[in-house]
Design a protein around this motif. Structure first.
Motif, mmCIF file in Angstrom:
data_model
loop_
_atom_site.group_PDB
_atom_site.id
_atom_site.type_symbol
_atom_site.label_atom_id
_atom_site.label_comp_id
_atom_site.label_asym_id
_atom_site.label_seq_id
_atom_site.Cartn_x
_atom_site.Cartn_y
_atom_site.Cartn_z
ATOM 1 N N GLU A 10 80.387 -38.240 24.699
ATOM 2 C CA GLU A 10 79.460 -38.287 25.825
ATOM 3 C C GLU A 10 78.427 -39.391 25.644
ATOM 4 O O GLU A 10 78.106 -40.123 26.587
ATOM 5 N N GLN A 11 77.917 -39.532 24.421
ATOM 6 C CA GLN A 11 76.955 -40.593 24.151
ATOM 7 C C GLN A 11 77.590 -41.972 24.278
ATOM 8 O O GLN A 11 76.946 -42.915 24.763
ATOM 9 N N GLN A 66 79.927 -42.831 26.357
ATOM 10 C CA GLN A 66 80.036 -43.158 27.781
ATOM 11 C C GLN A 66 78.702 -43.642 28.348
ATOM 12 O O GLN A 66 78.657 -44.580 29.148
ATOM 13 N N ILE A 67 77.603 -43.007 27.907
ATOM 14 C CA ILE A 67 76.287 -43.428 28.387
ATOM 15 C C ILE A 67 75.959 -44.827 27.875
ATOM 16 O O ILE A 67 75.503 -45.692 28.626
ATOM 17 N N LEU A 68 76.214 -45.068 26.586
ATOM 18 C CA LEU A 68 75.909 -46.370 25.996
ATOM 19 C C LEU A 68 76.766 -47.474 26.606
ATOM 20 O O LEU A 68 76.290 -48.596 26.826
ATOM 21 N N LEU A 69 78.030 -47.170 26.896
ATOM 22 C CA LEU A 69 78.895 -48.163 27.542
ATOM 23 C C LEU A 69 78.377 -48.502 28.937
ATOM 24 O O LEU A 69 78.453 -49.654 29.379
ATOM 25 N N ARG A 70 77.854 -47.487 29.640
ATOM 26 C CA ARG A 70 77.279 -47.739 30.961
ATOM 27 C C ARG A 70 76.042 -48.632 30.828
ATOM 28 O O ARG A 70 75.845 -49.558 31.622
ATOM 29 N N TRP A 71 75.216 -48.373 29.833
ATOM 30 C CA TRP A 71 74.031 -49.202 29.603
ATOM 31 C C TRP A 71 74.437 -50.640 29.292
ATOM 32 O O TRP A 71 73.834 -51.588 29.805
ATOM 33 N N MET A 72 75.459 -50.795 28.455
ATOM 34 C CA MET A 72 75.935 -52.142 28.117
ATOM 35 C C MET A 72 76.422 -52.879 29.360
ATOM 36 O O MET A 72 76.115 -54.060 29.570
ATOM 37 N N ILE A 78 71.601 -39.722 17.468
ATOM 38 C CA ILE A 78 72.868 -40.347 17.090
ATOM 39 C C ILE A 78 72.878 -40.559 15.579
ATOM 40 O O ILE A 78 72.022 -41.278 15.046
ATOM 41 N N PRO A 79 73.826 -39.972 14.854
ATOM 42 C CA PRO A 79 73.880 -40.170 13.397
ATOM 43 C C PRO A 79 74.238 -41.607 13.039
ATOM 44 O O PRO A 79 75.016 -42.258 13.740
ATOM 45 N N TYR A 80 73.659 -42.091 11.965
ATOM 46 C CA TYR A 80 74.019 -43.402 11.429
ATOM 47 C C TYR A 80 73.906 -43.342 9.907
ATOM 48 O O TYR A 80 73.198 -42.514 9.354
#
Length: 231
Positions: free
Chosen positions: A14-15, A17-23, A150-152
């Motif tokens: 889900e995250q 998809q959101i980040l791809l939309r932002w990009m 978001i884990p990193y």
């Protein structure tokens, strides 16, 4: 001392998809600025009456949000603004002859989004025993446009940046930024009395007088030392 960091990032589906939309939305604004600049420069060359007029180099983007691009309102406005800022920064590098004129960004290859401090937060993880900060949780988004934590994987200590990039390349997600290195302690600058006295003696001199009394040196490789008088 500023240092560069690049860590693996592990967003959920889900995250992602959101980040791809932002990009995608940030890329649209960037490309729209590129196309607008090309149009103005082409129009300027063809119209005699516009000769000598400056091509606008600004960070405005609201004119690109229309009925056809209403989906741009589904992302934080900072994402769109940062797309225009990235274009202007690229243009500034072109003016300084550090790179070519900004080009269209493609949908293929490495994709990234630039986030400023309004869109993320590093929340500290505190050791219960020592009370020291042993790591951070990266929280992305706003109240209206949440993404979540978001884990990193931070393989070395890092400071808190003012902005960061989230990118996807080869199916892997990455987090990159520049921040102060917490492991490096910069020495305090000290000025001895003799140096201070020399500076005081030179303060009253004019630029011409300073040029006569001072000599600069530039260390190099092919030429170990080049002085300001050409030797």
């Amino acid at each position: 001392m500023l240092d560069g960091y690049r860590f693996r990032l592990y967003p959920t589906r889900e995250q992602q998809q959101i980040l791809l939309r932002w990009m995608g939305c940030q890329r649209i604004i960037y490309n729209a600025k590129v196309q607008e600049d090309r149009y103005y420069r082409r129009f300027q060359r063809r119209m005699v009456g516009t000769a000598g007029m400056e091509v606008p180099i600004d960070q405005q983007y609201s004119r690109f949000i229309t009925e056809q691009t209403a989906f741009l309102r589904q992302v934080p406005p900072q994402i769109l603004r940062n797309g225009a800022v990235r274009w202007r920064q690229a243009y500034q590098r072109f003016f300084k002859k550090l790179s070519g004129r900004p080009k269209m960004k493609r949908k293929s290859g490495r994709q990234s989004v630039w986030l400023t401090s309004e869109l993320f937060e590093f929340r500290p993880i505190v050791d219960d025993t020592t009370g020291a900060v042993c790591g951070y949780h990266l929280h992305v988004g706003t109240d209206k446009f949440p993404v979540g934590s978001i884990p990193y994987v931070a393989h070395r200590p890092h400071g808190i940046p003012s902005s960061l990039y989230i990118a996807i390349e080869g199916g892997h997600w990455w987090l990159s930024f520049a921040a102060e290195d917490p492991t490096v302690t910069m020495p305090k600058k000290t000025v001895d009395a003799a140096t201070e006295q020399i500076a005081e003696d030179l303060r009253h001199l004019s630029p011409e007088q300073l040029a006569v009394r001072t000599l600069g040196g530039d260390r190099g490789v092919a030429k170990p030392l080049m002085t300001s008088d050409g030797h």
